[in-house]
Design a protein around this motif. Structure first.
Motif, PDB file in Angstrom:
ATOM      1  N   TYR A  86      30.001  50.987  46.630  1.00  0.00           N
ATOM      2  CA  TYR A  86      29.584  49.910  45.891  1.00  0.00           C
ATOM      3  C   TYR A  86      29.305  49.882  44.782  1.00  0.00           C
ATOM      4  O   TYR A  86      29.387  49.033  43.826  1.00  0.00           O
ATOM      5  CB  TYR A  86      27.528  49.466  46.251  1.00  0.00           C
ATOM      6  N   THR A  87      28.446  51.059  43.724  1.00  0.00           N
ATOM      7  CA  THR A  87      28.511  51.288  42.498  1.00  0.00           C
ATOM      8  C   THR A  87      30.397  51.564  41.741  1.00  0.00           C
ATOM      9  O   THR A  87      30.139  50.155  40.625  1.00  0.00           O
ATOM     10  CB  THR A  87      28.071  52.309  42.320  1.00  0.00           C
ATOM     11  N   LEU A  88      30.617  51.965  42.586  1.00  0.00           N
ATOM     12  CA  LEU A  88      32.256  51.734  41.389  1.00  0.00           C
ATOM     13  C   LEU A  88      32.714  51.176  41.792  1.00  0.00           C
ATOM     14  O   LEU A  88      33.472  50.512  40.364  1.00  0.00           O
ATOM     15  CB  LEU A  88      32.844  52.902  42.250  1.00  0.00           C
ATOM     16  N   HIS A  89      32.294  49.984  42.779  1.00  0.00           N
ATOM     17  CA  HIS A  89      33.187  48.038  43.047  1.00  0.00           C
ATOM     18  C   HIS A  89      32.648  48.173  41.909  1.00  0.00           C
ATOM     19  O   HIS A  89      33.784  46.876  41.126  1.00  0.00           O
ATOM     20  CB  HIS A  89      33.106  48.003  44.515  1.00  0.00           C
ATOM     21  N   VAL A  90      31.441  47.777  41.330  1.00  0.00           N
ATOM     22  CA  VAL A  90      30.968  46.354  41.024  1.00  0.00           C
ATOM     23  C   VAL A  90      30.854  47.238  39.522  1.00  0.00           C
ATOM     24  O   VAL A  90      31.624  45.933  38.749  1.00  0.00           O
ATOM     25  CB  VAL A  90      28.691  46.620  40.844  1.00  0.00           C
ATOM     26  N   LEU A  91      31.057  48.125  39.172  1.00  0.00           N
ATOM     27  CA  LEU A  91      31.506  48.111  37.758  1.00  0.00           C
ATOM     28  C   LEU A  91      32.678  47.963  37.489  1.00  0.00           C
ATOM     29  O   LEU A  91      33.300  47.687  36.369  1.00  0.00           O
ATOM     30  CB  LEU A  91      31.131  49.912  37.623  1.00  0.00           C
ATOM     31  N   GLY A  92      33.812  48.636  38.415  1.00  0.00           N
ATOM     32  CA  GLY A  92      35.179  47.995  38.438  1.00  0.00           C
ATOM     33  C   GLY A  92      35.251  46.379  38.116  1.00  0.00           C
ATOM     34  O   GLY A  92      35.829  46.217  37.051  1.00  0.00           O
ATOM     35  N   VAL A  93      34.840  45.755  39.046  1.00  0.00           N
ATOM     36  CA  VAL A  93      34.699  44.242  39.026  1.00  0.00           C
ATOM     37  C   VAL A  93      34.360  43.749  37.898  1.00  0.00           C
ATOM     38  O   VAL A  93      34.746  42.918  37.226  1.00  0.00           O
ATOM     39  CB  VAL A  93      34.410  43.710  40.147  1.00  0.00           C
ATOM     40  N   LEU A  94      33.305  44.206  37.454  1.00  0.00           N
ATOM     41  CA  LEU A  94      33.102  43.571  35.920  1.00  0.00           C
ATOM     42  C   LEU A  94      33.581  44.203  35.172  1.00  0.00           C
ATOM     43  O   LEU A  94      33.542  43.436  33.564  1.00  0.00           O
ATOM     44  CB  LEU A  94      31.317  44.504  36.295  1.00  0.00           C
ATOM     45  N   CYS A  95      34.604  45.268  35.067  1.00  0.00           N
ATOM     46  CA  CYS A  95      35.591  45.524  34.379  1.00  0.00           C
ATOM     47  C   CYS A  95      36.815  44.734  33.408  1.00  0.00           C
ATOM     48  O   CYS A  95      36.725  43.929  32.454  1.00  0.00           O
ATOM     49  CB  CYS A  95      35.948  46.532  34.010  1.00  0.00           C
ATOM     50  N   LEU A  96      36.838  44.527  34.749  1.00  0.00           N
ATOM     51  CA  LEU A  96      37.999  43.390  34.840  1.00  0.00           C
ATOM     52  C   LEU A  96      37.680  41.615  34.100  1.00  0.00           C
ATOM     53  O   LEU A  96      38.124  41.817  34.222  1.00  0.00           O
ATOM     54  CB  LEU A  96      38.597  43.776  36.532  1.00  0.00           C
ATOM     55  N   ILE A  97      36.299  41.591  34.853  1.00  0.00           N
ATOM     56  CA  ILE A  97      36.250  40.310  34.526  1.00  0.00           C
ATOM     57  C   ILE A  97      35.418  40.228  33.848  1.00  0.00           C
ATOM     58  O   ILE A  97      36.033  39.048  33.047  1.00  0.00           O
ATOM     59  CB  ILE A  97      35.248  39.320  35.891  1.00  0.00           C
ATOM     60  N   SER A  98      35.490  41.026  33.113  1.00  0.00           N
ATOM     61  CA  SER A  98      34.547  41.341  31.603  1.00  0.00           C
ATOM     62  C   SER A  98      35.794  40.853  30.724  1.00  0.00           C
ATOM     63  O   SER A  98      36.042  39.805  29.067  1.00  0.00           O
ATOM     64  CB  SER A  98      33.630  41.983  30.839  1.00  0.00           C
ATOM     65  N   SER A  99      36.892  42.010  31.223  1.00  0.00           N
ATOM     66  CA  SER A  99      38.527  41.656  29.778  1.00  0.00           C
ATOM     67  C   SER A  99      39.041  40.632  29.562  1.00  0.00           C
ATOM     68  O   SER A  99      39.498  40.063  29.141  1.00  0.00           O
ATOM     69  CB  SER A  99      38.754  43.163  30.087  1.00  0.00           C
ATOM     70  N   MET A 100      38.917  40.243  30.994  1.00  0.00           N
ATOM     71  CA  MET A 100      39.525  38.812  31.394  1.00  0.00           C
ATOM     72  C   MET A 100      39.459  38.011  30.411  1.00  0.00           C
ATOM     73  O   MET A 100      39.988  37.056  29.819  1.00  0.00           O
ATOM     74  CB  MET A 100      40.180  38.646  32.887  1.00  0.00           C
ATOM     75  N   SER A 101      38.234  37.535  30.647  1.00  0.00           N
ATOM     76  CA  SER A 101      36.979  36.649  29.752  1.00  0.00           C
ATOM     77  C   SER A 101      37.399  36.862  28.459  1.00  0.00           C
ATOM     78  O   SER A 101      37.005  35.770  27.987  1.00  0.00           O
ATOM     79  CB  SER A 101      35.477  36.744  30.863  1.00  0.00           C
ATOM     80  N   ALA A 102      37.534  38.158  28.025  1.00  0.00           N
ATOM     81  CA  ALA A 102      37.621  37.897  26.646  1.00  0.00           C
ATOM     82  C   ALA A 102      39.178  37.396  26.591  1.00  0.00           C
ATOM     83  O   ALA A 102      38.772  37.280  25.453  1.00  0.00           O
ATOM     84  CB  ALA A 102      37.144  39.469  26.324  1.00  0.00           C
ATOM     85  N   MET A 103      39.589  38.058  26.676  1.00  0.00           N
ATOM     86  CA  MET A 103      41.191  37.528  26.104  1.00  0.00           C
ATOM     87  C   MET A 103      41.379  36.013  26.494  1.00  0.00           C
ATOM     88  O   MET A 103      42.312  35.906  25.825  1.00  0.00           O
ATOM     89  CB  MET A 103      42.219  38.243  27.477  1.00  0.00           C
ATOM     90  N   ALA A 104      41.046  36.101  27.658  1.00  0.00           N
ATOM     91  CA  ALA A 104      40.689  34.397  27.597  1.00  0.00           C
ATOM     92  C   ALA A 104      40.354  33.490  26.629  1.00  0.00           C
ATOM     93  O   ALA A 104      40.619  32.506  26.563  1.00  0.00           O
ATOM     94  CB  ALA A 104      40.393  33.524  28.856  1.00  0.00           C
ATOM     95  N   PHE A 105      38.979  33.971  26.294  1.00  0.00           N
ATOM     96  CA  PHE A 105      38.295  32.788  25.420  1.00  0.00           C
ATOM     97  C   PHE A 105      38.492  33.610  23.916  1.00  0.00           C
ATOM     98  O   PHE A 105      38.184  32.613  22.805  1.00  0.00           O
ATOM     99  CB  PHE A 105      36.587  33.582  25.806  1.00  0.00           C
ATOM    100  N   GLY A 106      39.122  34.648  23.545  1.00  0.00           N
ATOM    101  CA  GLY A 106      39.178  35.443  22.697  1.00  0.00           C
ATOM    102  C   GLY A 106      40.511  35.045  21.872  1.00  0.00           C
ATOM    103  O   GLY A 106      40.803  34.141  21.541  1.00  0.00           O
TER     104      GLY A 106
END
Length: 106
Positions: A86-106
């Protein structure tokens, strides 16, 4: 005692809430990242996605199933295995979403 159907619905509800919260936190993190350090998004964004994908892949491939499963499902090895997944999965998904969000809004 609750029925099996109850456990299934609770698991799907918990997963839905987790997806919503991770999506919100990921978008929020991406927005903050673009405001605080906008120059780093283009350089670090792909690397953060690679780390996120690696964490998700690691959690899925390393999860132990039948080899440690018991009838009760409550041994320390099972609890640690579930928590690590659960911990590894949550951290991985959070990294994916935050980087995609930063690329989209940046």
């Amino acid at each position: 005692m609750p029925s099996d159907e109850h456990y299934v619905w609770c698991a799907y509800a918990k997963a839905g809430v987790t997806v919503f919260v991770l999506g919100f936190l990921g978008i929020l993190t991406g927005r903050v990242w673009t405001c605080v350090a906008p120059g780093t998004v283009a350089v670090l964004g792909p690397w953060v996605r690679i780390v996120g994908a690696a964490l998700v892949l690691w959690s899925v491939l390393a999860r132990l199933g039948w080899s440690i499963q018991t009838w009760e499902g409550n041994t320390s090895a099972e609890r640690v295995n579930n928590r690590l997944f659960y911990t590894l999965h949550v951290l991985g998904v959070l990294c994916l979403i935050s980087s995609m969000s930063a690329m989209a809004f940046g």
